[in-house]
Design a protein around this motif. Structure first.
Motif, PDB file in Angstrom:
ATOM      1  N   PRO A 162       2.328 -32.047  29.371  1.00 15.95           N
ATOM      2  CA  PRO A 162       2.857 -33.308  28.812  1.00 15.95           C
ATOM      3  C   PRO A 162       3.625 -33.446  27.818  1.00 15.95           C
ATOM      4  O   PRO A 162       3.702 -32.566  26.840  1.00 15.95           O
ATOM      5  CB  PRO A 162       1.296 -34.000  28.402  1.00 15.95           C
ATOM      6  CG  PRO A 162       0.650 -32.649  28.030  1.00 15.95           C
ATOM      7  CD  PRO A 162       0.960 -31.910  28.929  1.00 15.95           C
ATOM      8  N   THR A 163       4.361 -34.620  27.664  1.00 13.93           N
ATOM      9  CA  THR A 163       5.320 -34.747  26.585  1.00 13.93           C
ATOM     10  C   THR A 163       4.689 -35.046  25.237  1.00 13.93           C
ATOM     11  O   THR A 163       3.583 -35.620  25.374  1.00 13.93           O
ATOM     12  CB  THR A 163       6.324 -35.767  26.981  1.00 13.93           C
ATOM     13  OG1 THR A 163       6.933 -35.565  27.901  1.00 13.93           O
ATOM     14  CG2 THR A 163       7.296 -36.228  25.581  1.00 13.93           C
ATOM     15  N   ARG A 164       4.743 -34.222  23.990  1.00 12.43           N
ATOM     16  CA  ARG A 164       4.325 -34.393  22.974  1.00 12.43           C
ATOM     17  C   ARG A 164       5.221 -34.341  21.810  1.00 12.43           C
ATOM     18  O   ARG A 164       6.048 -33.388  21.931  1.00 12.43           O
ATOM     19  CB  ARG A 164       3.466 -33.218  22.947  1.00 12.43           C
ATOM     20  CG  ARG A 164       2.418 -33.141  21.403  1.00 12.43           C
ATOM     21  CD  ARG A 164       1.499 -32.286  21.545  1.00 12.43           C
ATOM     22  NE  ARG A 164       0.711 -31.678  20.327  1.00 12.43           N
ATOM     23  CZ  ARG A 164       0.720 -32.187  19.299  1.00 12.43           C
ATOM     24  NH1 ARG A 164       1.508 -33.297  18.999  1.00 12.43           N
ATOM     25  NH2 ARG A 164       0.250 -31.427  18.238  1.00 12.43           N
ATOM     26  N   THR A 165       4.883 -35.252  20.873  1.00 12.74           N
ATOM     27  CA  THR A 165       5.850 -35.270  19.821  1.00 12.74           C
ATOM     28  C   THR A 165       5.168 -35.000  18.523  1.00 12.74           C
ATOM     29  O   THR A 165       3.943 -35.224  18.473  1.00 12.74           O
ATOM     30  CB  THR A 165       6.358 -36.865  19.542  1.00 12.74           C
ATOM     31  OG1 THR A 165       7.129 -36.980  20.686  1.00 12.74           O
ATOM     32  CG2 THR A 165       7.244 -36.729  18.416  1.00 12.74           C
ATOM     33  N   GLY A 166       5.747 -34.191  17.489  1.00 18.42           N
ATOM     34  CA  GLY A 166       4.817 -33.987  16.484  1.00 18.42           C
ATOM     35  C   GLY A 166       5.643 -33.219  15.546  1.00 18.42           C
ATOM     36  O   GLY A 166       6.968 -32.942  15.640  1.00 18.42           O
ATOM     37  N   SER A 167       5.140 -32.938  14.323  1.00 22.81           N
ATOM     38  CA  SER A 167       5.828 -32.325  13.073  1.00 22.81           C
ATOM     39  C   SER A 167       5.666 -30.777  13.386  1.00 22.81           C
ATOM     40  O   SER A 167       5.128 -30.124  14.317  1.00 22.81           O
ATOM     41  CB  SER A 167       4.927 -32.568  11.851  1.00 22.81           C
ATOM     42  OG  SER A 167       3.902 -31.770  11.692  1.00 22.81           O
ATOM     43  N   TRP A 168       6.718 -29.942  12.878  1.00 24.44           N
ATOM     44  CA  TRP A 168       6.605 -28.477  12.754  1.00 24.44           C
ATOM     45  C   TRP A 168       5.294 -27.934  12.857  1.00 24.44           C
ATOM     46  O   TRP A 168       4.981 -27.073  13.200  1.00 24.44           O
ATOM     47  CB  TRP A 168       7.684 -27.993  11.838  1.00 24.44           C
ATOM     48  CG  TRP A 168       7.941 -26.626  11.736  1.00 24.44           C
ATOM     49  CD1 TRP A 168       8.850 -26.058  12.415  1.00 24.44           C
ATOM     50  CD2 TRP A 168       7.056 -25.568  11.240  1.00 24.44           C
ATOM     51  NE1 TRP A 168       9.004 -24.642  12.527  1.00 24.44           N
ATOM     52  CE2 TRP A 168       7.833 -24.128  11.676  1.00 24.44           C
ATOM     53  CE3 TRP A 168       6.174 -25.761  10.506  1.00 24.44           C
ATOM     54  CZ2 TRP A 168       7.457 -23.090  11.355  1.00 24.44           C
ATOM     55  CZ3 TRP A 168       5.794 -24.147  10.111  1.00 24.44           C
ATOM     56  CH2 TRP A 168       6.312 -23.011  10.280  1.00 24.44           C
ATOM     57  N   HIS A 169       4.569 -28.602  11.515  1.00 32.00           N
ATOM     58  CA  HIS A 169       3.131 -27.946  11.612  1.00 32.00           C
ATOM     59  C   HIS A 169       2.257 -28.222  12.761  1.00 32.00           C
ATOM     60  O   HIS A 169       1.494 -27.369  13.002  1.00 32.00           O
ATOM     61  CB  HIS A 169       2.539 -28.600  10.131  1.00 32.00           C
ATOM     62  CG  HIS A 169       3.021 -28.007   8.870  1.00 32.00           C
ATOM     63  ND1 HIS A 169       4.192 -28.629   7.955  1.00 32.00           N
ATOM     64  CD2 HIS A 169       2.772 -26.873   8.171  1.00 32.00           C
ATOM     65  CE1 HIS A 169       4.359 -27.899   6.923  1.00 32.00           C
ATOM     66  NE2 HIS A 169       3.557 -27.004   7.016  1.00 32.00           N
ATOM     67  N   GLN A 170       2.455 -29.540  13.018  1.00 31.76           N
ATOM     68  CA  GLN A 170       1.620 -29.679  14.348  1.00 31.76           C
ATOM     69  C   GLN A 170       1.750 -28.620  15.388  1.00 31.76           C
ATOM     70  O   GLN A 170       1.017 -28.129  15.984  1.00 31.76           O
ATOM     71  CB  GLN A 170       1.617 -31.210  14.666  1.00 31.76           C
ATOM     72  CG  GLN A 170       1.184 -32.030  13.766  1.00 31.76           C
ATOM     73  CD  GLN A 170       1.535 -33.480  14.181  1.00 31.76           C
ATOM     74  OE1 GLN A 170       2.893 -33.804  14.597  1.00 31.76           O
ATOM     75  NE2 GLN A 170       0.770 -34.573  14.227  1.00 31.76           N
TER      76      GLN A 170
END
Length: 189
Positions: A162-170
């Protein structure tokens, strides 16, 4: 799976504002692969250590560029600091101080290099449990301002996942959650 950098990294906006600049941010569209499954028996040292050192070097260069940029911003009159360098264009005012123009270019280059190095930490993936620990410790150590890592990273839409967006930490947590069970079980890729 690949990870792509955001079009408008919030960290860059923060750093440039902190330096007293209204410059734009870089286009960051480079796709990076997610880490490969960990290898239990590794003949060579964990490559994450080299990636950590590369990020330390890039971060130090960015901090030096920011320091110089800020010093010039305080030293030079406004009419000598009108040039701007963004990912889309260079707006160079010929009457600007040449040091200002170069500092604009250097800041842009250094920021891109530091962001690339941060994304490489995600892409490299530790191959040992000690490497996982070193990466986690470094992630905490390097985050001196709560905004030290890129945000808005996303997976390539061509990936089966799945396409997932997040921060570097995530994404770091997600990647380590995939790698560490294999390391703990001694699974060889």
């Amino acid at each position: 799976m690949t990870i792509e950098r955001p079009m408008f990294p919030p960290r860059r906006r923060f750093l440039l504002q902190a330096a007293g600049v209204a410059a734009g941010s870089a286009v960051l569209g480079m796709a990076l692969p997610l880490p490969q499954p960990a290898v239990a028996a590794v003949a060579s040292p964990d490559p994450i250590y080299a990636a950590i050192e590369a990020h330390k070097t890039a971060k130090a260069a960015l901090e030096a560029a920011l320091h110089l940029y800020s010093a010039l911003d305080r030293e030079l009159p406004l009419e000598k600091c009108r040039s701007r360098v963004t990912a889309w264009e260079e707006t160079i005012v010929e009457t600007d101080d040449p040091r200002w123009i170069e500092s604009e270019r250097a800041l842009d280059r250094c920021h891109d290099a530091e962001t690339d190095a941060a994304c490489a930490l995600l892409s490299e993936g530790p191959t040992t449990m000690a490497g996982c620990i070193a990466l986690l410790k470094y992630a905490v150590e390097a985050d001196t301002d709560g905004m030290s890592w890129p945000e808005g990273l996303y997976r390539d839409v061509n990936d089966p996942g799945p396409t997932r967006t997040g921060s570097w930490h995530q994404l770091l947590v997600e990647n380590l959650a995939e790698i560490m069970p294999e390391l703990a079980l001694g699974v060889v890729a």
